[in-house]
Design an enzyme around this catalytic site. Structure first.
Site, PDB file in Angstrom:
ATOM      1  CE  LYS A 118      -4.211  -1.966   1.276  1.00 44.28           C
ATOM      2  NZ  LYS A 118      -5.452  -2.086   1.830  1.00 44.28           N
ATOM      3  CE  LYS A 203      -6.519  -6.953  -1.047  1.00 44.09           C
ATOM      4  NZ  LYS A 203      -7.406  -6.928   0.070  1.00 44.09           N
ATOM      5  CE  LYS A 206     -13.794  -2.335   1.611  1.00 40.22           C
ATOM      6  NZ  LYS A 206     -12.509  -2.586   2.276  1.00 40.22           N
TER       7      LYS A 206
HETATM    8  N1  AQP Z   1      -9.836  -9.948  -2.926  1.00 47.05           N
HETATM    9  C1  AQP Z   1     -10.160 -10.513  -1.779  1.00 47.05           C
HETATM   10  N2  AQP Z   1     -10.351 -11.848  -1.695  1.00 47.05           N
HETATM   11  C2  AQP Z   1     -10.702 -12.443  -0.517  1.00 47.05           C
HETATM   12  N3  AQP Z   1     -10.897 -11.744   0.625  1.00 47.05           N
HETATM   13  C3  AQP Z   1     -10.721 -10.409   0.582  1.00 47.05           C
HETATM   14  N4  AQP Z   1     -10.839  -9.464   1.518  1.00 47.05           N
HETATM   15  C4  AQP Z   1     -10.571  -8.254   0.969  1.00 47.05           C
HETATM   16  N5  AQP Z   1     -10.270  -8.383  -0.329  1.00 47.05           N
HETATM   17  C5  AQP Z   1     -10.356  -9.727  -0.606  1.00 47.05           C
HETATM   18  C6  AQP Z   1     -11.204  -9.734   2.906  1.00 47.05           C
HETATM   19  O1  AQP Z   1     -12.240  -8.852   3.277  1.00 47.05           O
HETATM   20  C7  AQP Z   1     -12.090  -8.526   4.665  1.00 47.05           C
HETATM   21  C8  AQP Z   1     -12.150  -7.049   4.843  1.00 47.05           C
HETATM   22  O2  AQP Z   1     -11.048  -6.443   4.210  1.00 47.05           O
HETATM   23  P1  AQP Z   1     -10.806  -4.887   4.428  1.00 47.05           P
HETATM   24  O3  AQP Z   1     -11.825  -4.142   3.719  1.00 47.05           O
HETATM   25  O4  AQP Z   1     -10.732  -4.563   5.842  1.00 47.05           O
HETATM   26  O5  AQP Z   1      -9.355  -4.654   3.903  1.00 47.05           O
HETATM   27  P2  AQP Z   1      -8.634  -5.051   2.606  1.00 47.05           P
HETATM   28  O6  AQP Z   1      -8.267  -6.495   2.667  1.00 47.05           O
HETATM   29  O7  AQP Z   1      -7.494  -4.084   2.458  1.00 47.05           O
HETATM   30  O8  AQP Z   1      -9.745  -4.820   1.487  1.00 47.05           O
HETATM   31  P3  AQP Z   1      -9.632  -4.019   0.175  1.00 47.05           P
HETATM   32  O9  AQP Z   1     -10.885  -4.308  -0.574  1.00 47.05           O
HETATM   33  O10 AQP Z   1      -8.358  -4.339  -0.530  1.00 47.05           O
HETATM   34  O11 AQP Z   1      -9.660  -2.523   0.673  1.00 47.05           O
HETATM   35  P4  AQP Z   1      -8.750  -1.303   0.231  1.00 47.05           P
HETATM   36  O12 AQP Z   1      -8.707  -1.297  -1.272  1.00 47.05           O
HETATM   37  O13 AQP Z   1      -9.415  -0.073   0.777  1.00 47.05           O
HETATM   38  O14 AQP Z   1      -7.419  -1.519   0.864  1.00 47.05           O
HETATM   39  C9  AQP Z   1     -10.767  -9.125   5.131  1.00 47.05           C
HETATM   40  O15 AQP Z   1     -11.036 -10.332   5.806  1.00 47.05           O
HETATM   41  C10 AQP Z   1     -10.042  -9.405   3.842  1.00 47.05           C
HETATM   42  O16 AQP Z   1      -9.164 -10.500   3.963  1.00 47.05           O
END
Ligand code: AQP
Length: 341
Positions: A118, A203, A206
């Site tokens: 990040k 991956k 969001k």
């Molecule tokens: N691509 C993914 N596949 C499986 N699990 C996922 N999770 C997130 N992306 C995937 C799981 O969703 C939960 C919440 O995640 P989060 O929103 O707290 O943080 P993150 O993993 O950083 O999600 P994003 O979507 O990638 O957010 P941004 O883009 O804002 O950083 C967790 O259990 C995560 O494993």
């Protein structure tokens, strides 16, 4: 120490840093719903303090917090069976995080791959917030504030749950207590790592650059079909056996998504579509996704129309969360030697 002397309790959370994606649903929420029941107490959180580790517009953050809560409710999180709240309404999370900042070592934080992903490297990393760097310590506080024994997460969060175990073990060792459990990460099934639809090596997130790379939980049927139709694949049809998916990340991703949505294994999906071309498989996947997601997005919209009700549910959840969190934080202060006069 094992986690057996502790009440079986699940904790997990999602950042309101944008709309929910299919990755959040399959990697987290869908399994959280399944874990509700007699085997565990379940505590689910919209982790808004984690969201602000990168810039968030204040209005979007408030709306996003309600939207993530609506997504959890619409997917089947029952506010009677589970404790559902947003993190900032329980200030004990931030207080315990400070104590863990003093337990965790800088070397441990330096090994966290999510920070590197990040924040980038070199001069870019220096511009990242201190909060983003310390994020895993707050996540450890989220989990250990409830003495949670099980943490269902996607694969991307495995390293942070392992760090939580290290922090708990060091705290227990440093103070000669058996106070924090070593929480078990629960990572199983084909939806644990949903990949970006345009690049199978990243991956699905969001906050990824292009909307075409992810399925949002609020996408309508046409948008879902279009995104799967345009999803990157290689020119080969599906293989005859699942082994044929190795070294084909985009194809594997679409098969895994199908498997997770239909509660099948990847083997079963391949057995159903052996040697199928993308012209057959992609529309079948799109239909399945629409079938599963449309009722959730309709319910989300209904819930989002009554913000006061979502706020009421979150406030009630925060009260219930504090009933568990406050005594655990107090005991932590006592163990550390912080005077409560
Ligand atoms: N691509 C993914 N596949 C499986 N699990 C996922 N999770 C997130 N992306 C995937 C799981 O969703 C939960 C919440 O995640 P989060 O929103 O707290 O943080 P993150 O993993 O950083 O999600 P994003 O979507 O990638 O957010 P941004 O883009 O804002 O950083 C967790 O259990 C995560 O494993």
């Amino acid at each position: 120490m094992t986690a057996t002397k502790f009440t079986p309790r699940v904790f997990s959370g999602i950042k309101p840093s944008g709309g929910l994606t299919l990755g959040n649903y399959l990697g987290a929420i869908k399994r959280w719903v399944d874990m509700q029941g007699p085997s565990f107490e379940t505590v689910y959180c919209v982790v808004d303090l984690h969201a602000i580790t990168v810039w968030q517009d204040p209005k979007d953050l408030r709306d996003g917090t309600r939207e993530v809560a609506a997504g959890m409710l619409a997917s089947g999180i029952d506010p009677e069976k589970s404790i559902l709240f947003n993190q900032s309404q329980v200030p004990e999370h931030a207080e315990l995080a400070w104590i863990f900042n003093c337990v965790a070592r800088v070397g441990w934080m330096n090994r966290m791959t999510q920070f590197k992903d990040k924040a980038g490297s070199g001069k870019d990393a220096e511009k990242a917030s201190l909060g983003l760097y310390a994020y895993p310590s707050l996540m450890a506080a989220d989990i250990l504030l409830y003495h949670a024994t099980h943490v269902p997460v996607g694969e991307d969060q495995k390293q942070h749950v392992e760090l939580t175990r290290d922090i708990a073990a060091k705290f227990n060792h440093d103070f000669g207590v058996d106070f924090f459990p070593l929480a078990t990460p629960v990572i199983e099934g084909p939806g644990m790592r949903v990949m970006n639809l345009r690049d199978g090596s990243k991956k699905m997130s969001k906050s990824g650059e292009s909307d075409m790379e992810r399925i949002n939980m609020t996408d309508d049927a046409d948008t879902i079909s279009k995104k799967f139709k345009k999803a990157k694949t290689d020119p080969e049809p599906l293989p005859e056996t699942v082994e044929g998916l190795s070294s084909r990340p985009e194809a594997k991703n679409l098969v895994d998504i199908y498997a997770a949505l239909s509660n099948m294994t990847a083997e079963q999906v391949i057995a159903q579509y052996p040697g199928a071309g993308w012209g057959t498989f992609k529309p079948a996947l799109a239909d399945l996704a629409v079938d599963k997601l449309a009722p959730i997005s309709t319910e989300m919209k209904r819930l989002m129309a009554d913000k006061a009700e979502i706020d009421r549910l979150l406030a009630r959840g925060a009260e219930r969360a504090r009933e568990i969190a406050t005594p655990i934080l107090r005991q932590t202060y006592d163990i550390v030697g912080l005077l409560r006069s």
